[in-house]
Enzyme design. Sequence first.
Site, PDB file in Angstrom:
ATOM      1  N   GLY A 260       0.840  -1.206   0.000  1.00 14.32           N
ATOM      2  CA  GLY A 260       0.000   0.000   0.000  1.00 14.32           C
ATOM      3  C   GLY A 260       0.870   1.249   0.000  1.00 14.32           C
ATOM      4  O   GLY A 260       0.679   2.169  -0.811  1.00 14.32           O
ATOM      5  N   HIS A 261       1.853   1.273   0.894  1.00 15.46           N
ATOM      6  CA  HIS A 261       2.799   2.406   0.915  1.00 15.46           C
ATOM      7  C   HIS A 261       3.579   2.455  -0.406  1.00 15.46           C
ATOM      8  O   HIS A 261       3.830   3.541  -0.935  1.00 15.46           O
ATOM      9  CB  HIS A 261       3.810   2.246   2.063  1.00 15.46           C
ATOM     10  CG  HIS A 261       3.200   2.164   3.429  1.00 15.46           C
ATOM     11  ND1 HIS A 261       3.172   0.998   4.154  1.00 15.46           N
ATOM     12  CD2 HIS A 261       2.608   3.108   4.205  1.00 15.46           C
ATOM     13  CE1 HIS A 261       2.598   1.228   5.330  1.00 15.46           C
ATOM     14  NE2 HIS A 261       2.238   2.487   5.386  1.00 15.46           N
TER      15      HIS A 261
ATOM     16  N   GLN B 109      -6.439   6.041   0.175  1.00 16.98           N
ATOM     17  CA  GLN B 109      -7.882   6.027   0.461  1.00 16.98           C
ATOM     18  C   GLN B 109      -8.218   5.046   1.588  1.00 16.98           C
ATOM     19  O   GLN B 109      -9.279   5.107   2.184  1.00 16.98           O
ATOM     20  CB  GLN B 109      -8.633   5.656  -0.837  1.00 16.98           C
ATOM     21  CG  GLN B 109     -10.135   5.562  -0.732  1.00 16.98           C
ATOM     22  CD  GLN B 109     -10.798   6.868  -0.285  1.00 16.98           C
ATOM     23  OE1 GLN B 109     -10.260   7.946  -0.488  1.00 16.98           O
ATOM     24  NE2 GLN B 109     -11.957   6.754   0.338  1.00 16.98           N
TER      25      GLN B 109
ATOM     26  N   GLN C 261      -9.166  10.272   7.245  1.00 14.24           N
ATOM     27  CA  GLN C 261      -7.926  11.065   7.310  1.00 14.24           C
ATOM     28  C   GLN C 261      -7.783  11.925   6.050  1.00 14.24           C
ATOM     29  O   GLN C 261      -7.405  13.100   6.117  1.00 14.24           O
ATOM     30  CB  GLN C 261      -6.742  10.111   7.446  1.00 14.24           C
ATOM     31  CG  GLN C 261      -5.390  10.756   7.297  1.00 14.24           C
ATOM     32  CD  GLN C 261      -4.260   9.792   7.625  1.00 14.24           C
ATOM     33  OE1 GLN C 261      -3.999   9.511   8.778  1.00 14.24           O
ATOM     34  NE2 GLN C 261      -3.599   9.276   6.606  1.00 14.24           N
TER      35      GLN C 261
ATOM     36  N   SER D 119      -0.309  -2.125   8.206  1.00 11.50           N
ATOM     37  CA  SER D 119       0.829  -2.495   9.055  1.00 11.50           C
ATOM     38  C   SER D 119       0.358  -3.294  10.259  1.00 11.50           C
ATOM     39  O   SER D 119       1.133  -4.021  10.883  1.00 11.50           O
ATOM     40  CB  SER D 119       1.563  -1.242   9.525  1.00 11.50           C
ATOM     41  OG  SER D 119       1.934  -0.452   8.418  1.00 11.50           O
ATOM     42  N   ARG D 120      -0.918  -3.168  10.611  1.00 17.08           N
ATOM     43  CA  ARG D 120      -1.441  -3.869  11.797  1.00 17.08           C
ATOM     44  C   ARG D 120      -1.866  -5.306  11.487  1.00 17.08           C
ATOM     45  O   ARG D 120      -2.173  -6.053  12.415  1.00 17.08           O
ATOM     46  CB  ARG D 120      -2.611  -3.086  12.398  1.00 17.08           C
ATOM     47  CG  ARG D 120      -2.178  -1.761  13.019  1.00 17.08           C
ATOM     48  CD  ARG D 120      -3.304  -1.085  13.778  1.00 17.08           C
ATOM     49  NE  ARG D 120      -2.828  -0.025  14.646  1.00 17.08           N
ATOM     50  CZ  ARG D 120      -2.848   1.295  14.345  1.00 17.08           C
ATOM     51  NH1 ARG D 120      -3.325   1.698  13.193  1.00 17.08           N
ATOM     52  NH2 ARG D 120      -2.382   2.183  15.202  1.00 17.08           N
TER      53      ARG D 120
HETATM   54  P1  AMP Z   1       0.460   4.559   7.804  1.00 16.72           P
HETATM   55  O1  AMP Z   1       1.879   4.146   7.712  1.00 16.72           O
HETATM   56  O2  AMP Z   1      -0.483   3.473   8.202  1.00 16.72           O
HETATM   57  O3  AMP Z   1       0.264   5.842   8.571  1.00 16.72           O
HETATM   58  O4  AMP Z   1       0.030   4.912   6.311  1.00 16.72           O
HETATM   59  C1  AMP Z   1       0.746   5.824   5.530  1.00 16.72           C
HETATM   60  C2  AMP Z   1      -0.013   6.084   4.253  1.00 16.72           C
HETATM   61  O5  AMP Z   1      -0.179   4.851   3.546  1.00 16.72           O
HETATM   62  C3  AMP Z   1      -1.428   6.638   4.507  1.00 16.72           C
HETATM   63  O6  AMP Z   1      -1.697   7.642   3.539  1.00 16.72           O
HETATM   64  C4  AMP Z   1      -2.290   5.428   4.303  1.00 16.72           C
HETATM   65  O7  AMP Z   1      -3.607   5.742   3.903  1.00 16.72           O
HETATM   66  C5  AMP Z   1      -1.543   4.698   3.206  1.00 16.72           C
HETATM   67  N1  AMP Z   1      -1.920   3.286   3.182  1.00 16.72           N
HETATM   68  C6  AMP Z   1      -1.910   2.413   4.224  1.00 16.72           C
HETATM   69  N2  AMP Z   1      -2.407   1.217   3.829  1.00 16.72           N
HETATM   70  C7  AMP Z   1      -2.744   1.350   2.532  1.00 16.72           C
HETATM   71  C8  AMP Z   1      -3.307   0.478   1.550  1.00 16.72           C
HETATM   72  N3  AMP Z   1      -3.654  -0.776   1.842  1.00 16.72           N
HETATM   73  N4  AMP Z   1      -3.519   0.950   0.309  1.00 16.72           N
HETATM   74  C9  AMP Z   1      -3.189   2.232  -0.002  1.00 16.72           C
HETATM   75  N5  AMP Z   1      -2.645   3.109   0.862  1.00 16.72           N
HETATM   76  C10 AMP Z   1      -2.424   2.679   2.097  1.00 16.72           C
END
Ligand code: AMP
Length: 283
Positions: free
Chosen positions: A36-37, A149, A154, A187-188
């Site tokens: 995703g990232h 998304q 957020q 990540s969870r």
């Molecule tokens: P985080 O590290 O969880 O704070 O996420 C950092 C960024 O990655 C945020 O903009 C999230 O929305 C995005 N993100 C996390 N998981 C996904 C995913 N499965 N698909 C797309 N973007 C993601």
Amino acid sequence: MKVCTKINEIRAILTQARTSGKSIGLVPTMGALHAGHASLIAASSARDDITVVSIFVNPTQFAPNEDLAKYPRTFEADKQLASAHGAQIIFYPDVAELYPDGEPTWVEVTGDITKVLCGKSRPIHFRGVTTVVSKLFNIIKPTRAYFGQKDAQQVQVLKKMVRDLMFDLELIVLPIIRESDGLALSSRNIYLSTSERAAALVLSTSLQLAQSAFSQGERNPEKILTLVLNNIATEKLATVDYVEIWQLPDLTCCTNPMQASNLLAVAVYFGKTRLIDNIILEA
Ligand code: AMP
């Protein structure tokens, strides 16, 4: 790949880049990077001259009973993934670098947009997010900032913050990346036991049920919510935090019949792990 831990250091590098006319893409993350990232990093490196990935587990967006201490930290693997998808710089500050004075100046988006959904279950969460993202915007001064998304609320909160505080940047939102069986990457997810991982599939299957009912013409939000709740109830390991529909962009009350663009968002516990997912139902 350059790793910067200090604000002065990254500012010096980016000032030089900006002077030579380069555009800067910022991908804010809390690390434990996954596909995703990677999709955000790849989009930034396709469009911007320099891609900065920030990795910072932001303490101010976690309540005392949440998973700050055990949040996964995988810096070496993150470096590889970020570099493989085109990032040139990782900004990796410690807490004292971003919060030097203890109690910070807060940046807070007020109103229902931060009070419903995750704002209700996690009352201090969005204030922490908008505060740290403002700091990152002021340090990096990106041309574009990339968000997923996956964190739908957020995204709406940050769009409002950018509008209201006149941040001079473009906010880019990219689709949710899922495992092949439909589970949204997070990540969870690594917290899940094998049986919880199997149970968590109920999130995406429930959203798909809602999507097909909507596509077949269902416009009564109560009926769609019942469909989703009944499907989640078939999974014994699932405990619902919320299943709600709000109208986009500002998360106002959903009309019956549903009109325009609506966010169907779910947060569900599997054991101690709280997962979120969502779809947009577009009339
Ligand atoms: P985080 O590290 O969880 O704070 O996420 C950092 C960024 O990655 C945020 O903009 C999230 O929305 C995005 N993100 C996390 N998981 C996904 C995913 N499965 N698909 C797309 N973007 C993601």
